[in-house]
Enzyme design. Structure first.
Site, mmCIF file in Angstrom:
data_model
loop_
_atom_site.group_PDB
_atom_site.id
_atom_site.type_symbol
_atom_site.label_atom_id
_atom_site.label_comp_id
_atom_site.label_asym_id
_atom_site.label_seq_id
_atom_site.Cartn_x
_atom_site.Cartn_y
_atom_site.Cartn_z
ATOM 1 N N HIS A 205 0.862 -1.192 0.000
ATOM 2 C CA HIS A 205 0.000 0.000 0.000
ATOM 3 C C HIS A 205 0.893 1.235 0.000
ATOM 4 O O HIS A 205 2.074 1.154 0.330
ATOM 5 C CB HIS A 205 -0.902 0.014 1.246
ATOM 6 C CG HIS A 205 -0.138 0.161 2.533
ATOM 7 N ND1 HIS A 205 0.527 -0.892 3.129
ATOM 8 C CD2 HIS A 205 0.122 1.254 3.321
ATOM 9 C CE1 HIS A 205 1.141 -0.472 4.228
ATOM 10 N NE2 HIS A 205 0.925 0.822 4.369
ATOM 11 N N ASP A 207 0.828 5.209 1.783
ATOM 12 C CA ASP A 207 0.121 5.910 2.849
ATOM 13 C C ASP A 207 -0.579 7.130 2.249
ATOM 14 O O ASP A 207 -0.031 7.787 1.369
ATOM 15 C CB ASP A 207 1.112 6.351 3.946
ATOM 16 C CG ASP A 207 1.763 5.156 4.645
ATOM 17 O OD1 ASP A 207 1.186 4.049 4.622
ATOM 18 O OD2 ASP A 207 2.855 5.343 5.230
ATOM 19 N N HIS A 262 4.844 0.144 -0.051
ATOM 20 C CA HIS A 262 5.573 -0.626 0.969
ATOM 21 C C HIS A 262 4.674 -1.703 1.554
ATOM 22 O O HIS A 262 3.458 -1.693 1.360
ATOM 23 C CB HIS A 262 6.131 0.309 2.051
ATOM 24 C CG HIS A 262 5.087 1.161 2.730
ATOM 25 N ND1 HIS A 262 4.515 2.262 2.134
ATOM 26 C CD2 HIS A 262 4.507 1.062 3.947
ATOM 27 C CE1 HIS A 262 3.643 2.814 2.954
ATOM 28 N NE2 HIS A 262 3.604 2.092 4.071
ATOM 29 N N ARG A 272 6.906 -8.864 16.329
ATOM 30 C CA ARG A 272 7.333 -7.532 15.893
ATOM 31 C C ARG A 272 6.217 -6.523 16.173
ATOM 32 O O ARG A 272 5.043 -6.830 15.971
ATOM 33 C CB ARG A 272 7.648 -7.571 14.394
ATOM 34 C CG ARG A 272 8.013 -6.228 13.794
ATOM 35 C CD ARG A 272 8.478 -6.397 12.350
ATOM 36 N NE ARG A 272 8.926 -5.132 11.807
ATOM 37 C CZ ARG A 272 8.169 -4.327 11.051
ATOM 38 N NH1 ARG A 272 6.940 -4.670 10.729
ATOM 39 N NH2 ARG A 272 8.654 -3.181 10.600
HETATM 40 O O1 LIG Z 1 5.025 -2.318 10.126
HETATM 41 C C1 LIG Z 1 5.578 -1.749 9.194
HETATM 42 O O2 LIG Z 1 6.798 -1.815 9.016
HETATM 43 C C2 LIG Z 1 4.761 -0.978 8.194
HETATM 44 C C3 LIG Z 1 3.543 -0.304 8.778
HETATM 45 C C4 LIG Z 1 2.809 0.526 7.772
HETATM 46 O O3 LIG Z 1 3.133 0.566 6.618
HETATM 47 C C5 LIG Z 1 1.631 1.327 8.185
HETATM 48 O O4 LIG Z 1 1.233 1.288 9.373
HETATM 49 O O5 LIG Z 1 1.067 2.025 7.299
HETATM 50 FE FE LIG Z 2 2.108 2.190 5.548
#
Ligand SMILES: O=C(O)CCC(=O)C(=O)O
Ligand SMILES: [Fe+2]
Length: 327
Positions: A205, A207, A262, A272
């Site tokens: 996605h 942001d 990403h 994690r």
């Molecule tokens: O957890 C991650 O490394 C990515 C999180 C992410 O892309 C988001 O919260 O929009």
């Molecule tokens: Fe993100």
């Protein structure tokens, strides 16, 4: 009587601690995706790595500009936010996700909302479920707001712009410290996974934000997509924050800076967590390519949208939202 758990079934993440094999609904297969879908691309060019930029250095502006054009992201160090704040946020995040499902569902996210506990908000756009649970809030610690301000200043400065002159909605209103920006703070949890190669933490996605500041909390998992290189893992650097160019920055920079695609992958050994701060325009703010970046050889690439209109579009057409406002 319907139990609380059943009532929130639509956004209920799996009981991750009590599954020993990956359920089929969580097993990602690339066969039913179009061949140009980035999910199909598993190349990981280990030679490429996301730039780590010390924003106190005199050449920071050039480095930031280059990173935003080439990657749509970078890692920032020497940013002034104390490590103790990151550690405290990570500690509280782990405490929150260790609560029982019934306790977490007391603050369940409404189906179309962003605030509260639940499964990935992007789930409806993918045929398989994601190995994650999240918690969204509005607001941000003042240290993160100050850093966002500093980073946006450097990004715009690298294009010869200032937000005082060029983005009205970024400026404090009537001498107060209030602006027409808002912060969304998202906590992500990716439990240990029995079959990480077939699972997906958070699917690809971009942001919607102007920028996002992401803390990987010392465990790798974030990958950014770069044309030619494919998915590149972002090595976690203690104390560094990942800065993502978001869709709104792509619009105001008239496509000079690209909103980074990403995703997050999972692993079989450690739980994690990651924390993301999204800097967004408020819903009634009109966002458009900045005037100084437009001339006869650089016509506007995007039409004006309000924050609200864009966020609604994103939840309708998802990764095609930017394309849908292109002129
Ligand atoms: O957890 C991650 O490394 C990515 C999180 C992410 O892309 C988001 O919260 O929009
Ligand atoms: Fe993100």
């Amino acid at each position: 009587m319907e139990t609380q758990t059943q009532a929130f079934n639509h956004l209920l993440p799996l009981d991750f601690d009590n599954v020993s094999t990956l359920p089929d609904s969580y097993a990602w297969s690339t066969t039913n995706l179009p061949s140009d879908d980035p999910c199909n691309c598993m190349i990981n060019d280990r030679k490429a790595s996301l730039p780590v930029i010390d924003i106190g250095e005199p050449n920071a502006y050039d480095l930031v500009r280059h990173a935003c054009e080439k990657w749509g992201a970078f890692q920032v160090i020497n940013h002034g936010v104390p490590l103790s704040l990151f550690r405290e946020i990570e500690f509280q995040t782990r405490q929150l996700f260790s609560l029982s499902t019934d306790q977490k569902l007391l603050v369940a996210r409404p189906p179309s909302g962003v605030i509260g506990y639940g499964s990935a908000r992007i789930s409806p756009f993918y045929p398989k479920l994601m190995w994650t649970e999240g918690f969204g809030m509005m607001g941000s610690p003042v240290e993160m707001k100050t850093l966002c301000d500093k980073i946006v200043r450097i990004m715009l400065g690298s294009l010869g712009l200032t937000y005082e002159d060029d983005i009205k909605w970024f400026q404090p209103l009537n001498g107060s410290d209030q602006t027409q920006c808002m912060f969304h703070f998202q906590l992500n949890s990716y439990p240990v996974c029995p079959d990480p190669d077939r699972a997906m933490g958070l699917a690809p996605h971009t942001d919607s934000s102007l920028i996002t500041l992401l803390n990987q909390c010392n465990i790798n998992g974030l990958q950014v997509y770069q044309d030619g290189a494919g998915w590149v893992s972002v090595e976690s650097v203690e104390g560094a924050l990942v800065v993502n160019v978001g869709d709104m920055m792509q619009v105001i920079s008239n496509g000079k800076f690209k909103s980074v695609l990403h995703r997050a992958v999972v692993n079989s050994t450690c739980h994690r967590v990651s924390t993301a701060f999204f800097l967004m325009p408020q819903s009634d703010v009109e966002v458009s390519p900045l005037k100084k970046l437009i001339d006869s050889s650089h016509p506007p690439l995007y039409r004006t949208v309000t924050g609200k209109e864009y966020f609604q579009l994103k939840y309708k057409v998802f990764n095609k939202a930017l394309e849908s406002i292109r002129l």
